[in-house]
Design a protein around this motif. Sequence first.
Motif, PDB file in Angstrom:
ATOM      1  N   ASN A  93      -4.702  12.922   6.068  1.00  0.00           N
ATOM      2  CA  ASN A  93      -4.850  14.111   5.235  1.00  0.00           C
ATOM      3  C   ASN A  93      -6.313  14.497   5.150  1.00  0.00           C
ATOM      4  O   ASN A  93      -7.207  13.679   5.338  1.00  0.00           O
ATOM      5  N   GLU A  94      -6.505  15.782   4.909  1.00  0.00           N
ATOM      6  CA  GLU A  94      -7.841  16.344   4.819  1.00  0.00           C
ATOM      7  C   GLU A  94      -7.895  17.261   3.605  1.00  0.00           C
ATOM      8  O   GLU A  94      -6.914  17.908   3.263  1.00  0.00           O
ATOM      9  N   TYR A 113      -6.107  22.008   1.614  1.00  0.00           N
ATOM     10  CA  TYR A 113      -5.589  20.651   1.786  1.00  0.00           C
ATOM     11  C   TYR A 113      -4.535  20.638   2.893  1.00  0.00           C
ATOM     12  O   TYR A 113      -3.735  21.564   3.014  1.00  0.00           O
ATOM     13  N   HIS A 114      -4.528  19.574   3.673  1.00  0.00           N
ATOM     14  CA  HIS A 114      -3.488  19.353   4.683  1.00  0.00           C
ATOM     15  C   HIS A 114      -3.086  17.885   4.649  1.00  0.00           C
ATOM     16  O   HIS A 114      -3.935  17.006   4.512  1.00  0.00           O
ATOM     17  N   ASP A 115      -1.783  17.631   4.799  1.00  0.00           N
ATOM     18  CA  ASP A 115      -1.275  16.265   4.838  1.00  0.00           C
ATOM     19  C   ASP A 115      -0.239  16.171   5.951  1.00  0.00           C
ATOM     20  O   ASP A 115       0.625  17.037   6.077  1.00  0.00           O
ATOM     21  N   TYR A 116      -0.360  15.130   6.759  1.00  0.00           N
ATOM     22  CA  TYR A 116       0.613  14.861   7.819  1.00  0.00           C
ATOM     23  C   TYR A 116       1.143  13.451   7.605  1.00  0.00           C
ATOM     24  O   TYR A 116       0.367  12.511   7.439  1.00  0.00           O
ATOM     25  N   ASN A 171       4.441  18.003   7.686  1.00  0.00           N
ATOM     26  CA  ASN A 171       3.138  18.621   7.477  1.00  0.00           C
ATOM     27  C   ASN A 171       3.183  19.422   6.191  1.00  0.00           C
ATOM     28  O   ASN A 171       4.114  20.201   5.976  1.00  0.00           O
ATOM     29  N   TYR A 173       0.710  21.907   3.626  1.00  0.00           N
ATOM     30  CA  TYR A 173      -0.534  22.662   3.543  1.00  0.00           C
ATOM     31  C   TYR A 173      -0.651  23.249   2.144  1.00  0.00           C
ATOM     32  O   TYR A 173       0.353  23.630   1.539  1.00  0.00           O
TER      33      TYR A 173
END
Length: 188
Positions: A93-94, A113-116, A171, A173
């Motif tokens: 994640n970022e 925000y991004h999460d995988y 994913n 976002y």
Amino acid sequence: PFAGNQIPVGRLNQVALNYRKYIPAPNSPVVQGANLVGTPPQKLNDNQDNVRVDYVISPKHSLFARQSWENGPLSPASLLPLGGQVVSESGENEVVQLTSTLSASSVNVVRIYHDYAKLFGTQISTPTDLAAQLGFTGLSSSPLNYGLPQLSITGYTGFGGAGLTQGDRDNSYEIADSYAWVRGAHSF
């Protein structure tokens, strides 16, 4: 009734006969209904990495960024040959955030925000299609599912793998903006 109280071999199911080699012999007298006891090892190898950067752009603006990675495969624990499930779990994640002080009484925060995430469970794989070799028909022929088919007998613990490959990738976002304003005893 069968002669000698034994079922003739010709009347036994060939798939069941082929499967017998995967059913372990008892290693204990019966204890609470179980005659195969032990503590199989299970290994979790969880690795995590994080990087964070804070940067002051100016006295009124600051930037924050973070990147995280995680990989946590779980090896199966089973007393039975080719039993259990291999769990593959990973993610990253970022987040980037800009905080701006607009005045002595107002602040704005923008966050992206991004999460995988990936989570899959697979049976113990084998190089050949065990189901077909044992005589099962109509099952998955995918190499991902070449493990020992799961078998249940009423009143007993099941045998074999944990079933077909299952899992998902996800994913997420998010973009968020928040504004805070303080006026006297009031906060908005």
